[in-house]
Motif scaffolding. Structure first.
Motif, PDB file in Angstrom:
ATOM      1  N   ASP A  93       0.826  -1.213   0.000  1.00  0.00           N
ATOM      2  CA  ASP A  93       0.000   0.000   0.000  1.00  0.00           C
ATOM      3  C   ASP A  93       0.857   1.259   0.000  1.00  0.00           C
ATOM      4  N   ARG A 129      -3.699   2.318  -5.090  1.00  0.00           N
ATOM      5  CA  ARG A 129      -4.466   3.133  -6.035  1.00  0.00           C
ATOM      6  C   ARG A 129      -5.907   3.249  -5.555  1.00  0.00           C
ATOM      7  N   GLY A 130      -6.503   4.363  -5.926  1.00  0.00           N
ATOM      8  CA  GLY A 130      -7.893   4.604  -5.569  1.00  0.00           C
ATOM      9  C   GLY A 130      -8.841   4.007  -6.592  1.00  0.00           C
ATOM     10  N   GLU A 131     -10.122   4.269  -6.380  1.00  0.00           N
ATOM     11  CA  GLU A 131     -11.163   3.778  -7.296  1.00  0.00           C
ATOM     12  C   GLU A 131     -10.970   4.318  -8.710  1.00  0.00           C
ATOM     13  N   ASP A 132     -10.329   5.478  -8.830  1.00  0.00           N
ATOM     14  CA  ASP A 132     -10.073   6.089 -10.146  1.00  0.00           C
ATOM     15  C   ASP A 132      -8.788   5.558 -10.786  1.00  0.00           C
ATOM     16  N   PHE A 133      -8.143   4.569 -10.148  1.00  0.00           N
ATOM     17  CA  PHE A 133      -6.909   3.925 -10.607  1.00  0.00           C
ATOM     18  C   PHE A 133      -5.680   4.835 -10.528  1.00  0.00           C
ATOM     19  N   LYS A 134      -5.808   5.986  -9.888  1.00  0.00           N
ATOM     20  CA  LYS A 134      -4.669   6.884  -9.684  1.00  0.00           C
ATOM     21  C   LYS A 134      -3.948   6.464  -8.409  1.00  0.00           C
ATOM     22  N   LYS A 175      -2.542   6.756  -4.909  1.00  0.00           N
ATOM     23  CA  LYS A 175      -3.026   7.545  -3.779  1.00  0.00           C
ATOM     24  C   LYS A 175      -1.928   8.469  -3.267  1.00  0.00           C
TER      25      LYS A 175
END
Length: 168
Positions: free
Chosen positions: A95, A100-105, A107
């Motif tokens: 991690d 990555r977040g839900e937007d695949f970027k 974090k």
């Protein structure tokens, strides 16, 4: 000019906070001390593994520094006290490296986001390839070669390309 290693350490301190007992890392090392006191875990180690210098444009060298960040956690955290089997040191390392977040970027507060965004200033290129290795390593503790601390580690290796002037 600040060395590549010093620059990465400064960016890590900006990204993860200064070394402290309650912060992400208790210590930042410039170079691998090999022997790490258990009270300094978790820690971050930044080393330069190689330097490739090629003659560039007139009066310049093109320099590629290979940098390795080692994130080192105490493996004992996985089997002492209250243990969350879904949040062991290896997962926490993954991690920290590249969640990555839900937007695949990536974090905020991850090594990969730091490398892709913050390290670009003043260099030609950063990390066309980022190689990450995870594992468990035995490390001697300070002043006691018979006392080995087992650590969970993430080794992040990447390159920084820049130039150097060769004449006055």
């Amino acid at each position: 000019m600040t060395s590549s290693v010093e620059r990465v350490i400064e960016l890590m301190q900006t990204t993860f906070g200064p070394a402290s007992k309650t912060g992400t890392f208790r210590t930042y090392y410039n170079g691998d001390p090999e022997v790490i006191p258990a009270f300094n875990l978790p820690c971050a180690i930044v080393t330069q593994t190689s330097d490739n210098t090629v003659e560039g444009a007139m009066g310049e060298d093109d320099v590629t520094d290979e940098i390795r960040i080692k994130l080192v956690f105490d493996k004992r955290d996985d089997y002492t006290g209250k243990i969350d089997p879904l949040n062991l040191t290896e997962k926490r390392l993954r991690d920290l490296v590249g969640a990555r977040g839900e937007d695949f970027k990536y974090k905020p507060g991850t090594v990969k986001k730091m490398l892709r965004e913050a390290l670009l200033d003043g260099v030609t290129a950063v990390a066309p390839t980022i190689r990450v290795e995870y594992g468990v390593n035995p490390r001697e503790t300070l002043k006691d070669s018979g006392n080995v601390a087992w650590t969970s580690e993430a080794w992040i290796t990447f390159s920084i390309q820049s130039f150097a002037y060769t004449n006055d």
